[in-house]
Write a protein that holds these residues in place. Structure first.
Motif, PDB file in Angstrom:
ATOM      1  N   ILE A 170       7.065  12.595  -1.565  1.00 49.49           N
ATOM      2  CA  ILE A 170       7.835  11.415  -1.173  1.00 49.49           C
ATOM      3  C   ILE A 170       8.804  11.076  -2.302  1.00 49.49           C
ATOM      4  N   PHE A 171       9.902  10.405  -1.964  1.00 55.41           N
ATOM      5  CA  PHE A 171      10.869  10.044  -3.009  1.00 55.41           C
ATOM      6  C   PHE A 171      10.692   8.602  -3.450  1.00 55.41           C
ATOM      7  N   GLU A 172       9.877   7.838  -2.712  1.00 57.46           N
ATOM      8  CA  GLU A 172       9.763   6.411  -3.002  1.00 57.46           C
ATOM      9  C   GLU A 172       8.436   5.880  -2.467  1.00 57.46           C
ATOM     10  N   LEU A 173       7.885   4.919  -3.184  1.00 61.00           N
ATOM     11  CA  LEU A 173       6.640   4.280  -2.756  1.00 61.00           C
ATOM     12  C   LEU A 173       6.838   2.757  -2.782  1.00 61.00           C
ATOM     13  N   ALA A 174       6.517   2.119  -1.664  1.00 64.06           N
ATOM     14  CA  ALA A 174       6.696   0.670  -1.571  1.00 64.06           C
ATOM     15  C   ALA A 174       5.347  -0.040  -1.505  1.00 64.06           C
ATOM     16  N   LEU A 175       5.267  -1.176  -2.171  1.00 62.86           N
ATOM     17  CA  LEU A 175       4.119  -2.069  -2.014  1.00 62.86           C
ATOM     18  C   LEU A 175       4.577  -3.265  -1.192  1.00 62.86           C
ATOM     19  N   ALA A 176       3.830  -3.555  -0.123  1.00 64.95           N
ATOM     20  CA  ALA A 176       4.230  -4.645   0.765  1.00 64.95           C
ATOM     21  C   ALA A 176       3.201  -5.761   0.771  1.00 64.95           C
ATOM     22  N   ASP A 177       3.720  -6.970   0.580  1.00 63.74           N
ATOM     23  CA  ASP A 177       2.872  -8.163   0.725  1.00 63.74           C
ATOM     24  C   ASP A 177       3.043  -8.652   2.158  1.00 63.74           C
ATOM     25  N   THR A 178       2.379  -7.969   3.061  1.00 62.43           N
ATOM     26  CA  THR A 178       2.556  -8.144   4.506  1.00 62.43           C
ATOM     27  C   THR A 178       2.342  -9.580   4.973  1.00 62.43           C
ATOM     28  N   GLY A 199       3.953   8.294 -11.471  1.00 62.70           N
ATOM     29  CA  GLY A 199       4.866   9.090 -12.278  1.00 62.70           C
ATOM     30  C   GLY A 199       6.249   8.487 -12.274  1.00 62.70           C
ATOM     31  N   GLY A 200       7.256   9.312 -12.057  1.00 62.56           N
ATOM     32  CA  GLY A 200       8.626   8.801 -12.076  1.00 62.56           C
ATOM     33  C   GLY A 200       9.121   8.358 -10.711  1.00 62.56           C
ATOM     34  N   LEU A 201       8.215   8.271  -9.754  1.00 61.62           N
ATOM     35  CA  LEU A 201       8.591   7.920  -8.386  1.00 61.62           C
ATOM     36  C   LEU A 201       9.295   6.562  -8.328  1.00 61.62           C
ATOM     37  N   GLN A 202      10.331   6.478  -7.505  1.00 58.14           N
ATOM     38  CA  GLN A 202      11.011   5.203  -7.295  1.00 58.14           C
ATOM     39  C   GLN A 202      10.066   4.225  -6.599  1.00 58.14           C
ATOM     40  N   LEU A 203      10.016   2.992  -7.115  1.00 57.59           N
ATOM     41  CA  LEU A 203       9.156   1.976  -6.509  1.00 57.59           C
ATOM     42  C   LEU A 203      10.010   0.941  -5.781  1.00 57.59           C
ATOM     43  N   ARG A 204       9.454   0.411  -4.734  1.00 58.99           N
ATOM     44  CA  ARG A 204      10.180  -0.546  -3.891  1.00 58.99           C
ATOM     45  C   ARG A 204       9.226  -1.692  -3.555  1.00 58.99           C
ATOM     46  N   ALA A 205       9.751  -2.893  -3.450  1.00 62.86           N
ATOM     47  CA  ALA A 205       8.899  -4.059  -3.185  1.00 62.86           C
ATOM     48  C   ALA A 205       9.319  -4.755  -1.895  1.00 62.86           C
ATOM     49  N   HIS A 206       8.324  -5.185  -1.140  1.00 59.61           N
ATOM     50  CA  HIS A 206       8.554  -5.822   0.166  1.00 59.61           C
ATOM     51  C   HIS A 206       7.738  -7.118   0.216  1.00 59.61           C
ATOM     52  N   PHE A 207       8.445  -8.237   0.254  1.00 53.53           N
ATOM     53  CA  PHE A 207       7.747  -9.521   0.199  1.00 53.53           C
ATOM     54  C   PHE A 207       7.997 -10.368   1.446  1.00 53.53           C
TER      55      PHE A 207
END
Ligand code: ZN
Length: 300
Positions: A170-178, A199-207
């Motif tokens: 995957i190129f990105e991993l998101a954490l979601a506060d559903t 690792g160096g994976l792009q992180l994304r946030a979903h609030f």
């Protein structure tokens, strides 16, 4: 000095609309997407490919993808929850697929139809299908801060699910506060812990702004080094399987704040506000975002 870049991913056409009781026409969705692109967004959730009986608002995913603006500089994300959804997304022409896992079994059973461990059985197949179909793949961990059915979700649990996510390419991993339960301290702690295994994976946030903490959480995520944030213009949205989940963090509120903090998003605030008003018009009601209702600042 060059302003630091921050990517705002606009989710109103998918997460924003999916919980609306009245089905919005394909035509109106495409008009919304055109406005989003015109405002300067270059990445957005366009539709999901899930069971149309469970989420009727998203039944027209194929038609939405068929009608998307033909541009090489914008990415339209398709959301999927199973291999069938990935197949449908690829057949519709999606070049980016966001695949959703859950951190908690209670939510996973309702949203994905199986407990968390079981949902990972198809993960290699999903990654293979995405690759074969020429689509890049990202993963989201929903209920990463708390579950409407199981309650508190531990940091260790989120890290364990993150490790499972990173077993595929995957190129990105998101954490979601559903369900919008996080505070900034939770955000810092969880992104820090996940970064260790990502690792160096792009992180994304979903609030979500259920408890009015979304903007503070977004600021905490950015302080923690996250440079990709989801938002929904007007602050619309919610999850059909998460009771009491209120809207996403309003994108125009994120934009106002991070603009003033010196970040470059490429999005025009006035156009974003106009689009939030457009959404309110389509839905026929006031939307929860604040900046779209405040006087312009600084004064023209
Ligand atoms: Zn959401």
């Amino acid at each position: 000095m060059a302003r630091e870049k921050l990517e705002l991913v606009e989710v109103s056409p998918r997460d924003g609309l999916q919980n609306e009781p009245d089905v919005v026409s394909t035509e109106k969705k495409l008009e919304l997407i055109d406005r989003i692109v015109a405002a300067g967004f270059r990445r957005m959730e366009a539709a999901s490919f899930v069971n149309p009986k469970k989420v009727p608002q998203m039944a027209d995913g194929d038609a939405v993808f068929a009608g998307l603006p033909k541009r090489d500089d914008a990415t339209f994300i398709a959301l999927a929850l199973n291999p069938r959804g990935v197949e449908r997304a690829i057949a519709a022409g999606a070049k980016e697929i966001n695949y959703v896992f859950c951190a908690s079994d209670g939510f996973s059973i309702r949203n994905n139809g199986a407990p968390v461990d079981e949902t990972f059985r198809v993960w290699p197949e999903v990654a293979h299908k995405a690759r074969a179909g020429g689509a890049r793949l990202s993963a989201t961990i929903s209920t990463a801060f708390g579950c409407p059915f199981d309650g508190e979700v531990s940091v260790e649990r989120v890290v364990a699910v993150a490790e499972l996510c990173t077993q595929q390419d995957i190129f990105e991993l998101a954490l979601a506060d559903t369900i919008g339960v996080a505070a900034p301290s939770d955000v810092r702690e969880r992104f820090r812990a996940v970064r260790e295994v990502a690792g160096g994976l792009q992180l994304r946030a979903h609030f979500h702004n259920t408890r009015n903490t979304a903007l503070a959480n977004a600021a905490a995520a950015v302080e923690e080094g996250v440079r990709v944030l989801d938002g929904s213009l007007g602050g619309i949205g919610g999850c059909p399987f998460a009771p009491g989940a209120a809207g996403n963090v309003p994108t125009e509120d994120l934009l106002y704040m991070f603009d003033r903090m010196g970040y470059e998003t490429g999005v025009d605030l006035d156009a974003a506000i106009e689009t939030a008003h457009f959404i309110a018009g389509v839905l026929g009601r006031k939307t929860p975002g604040m900046v779209s209702r405040a006087p312009k600042w600084p004064h023209a």
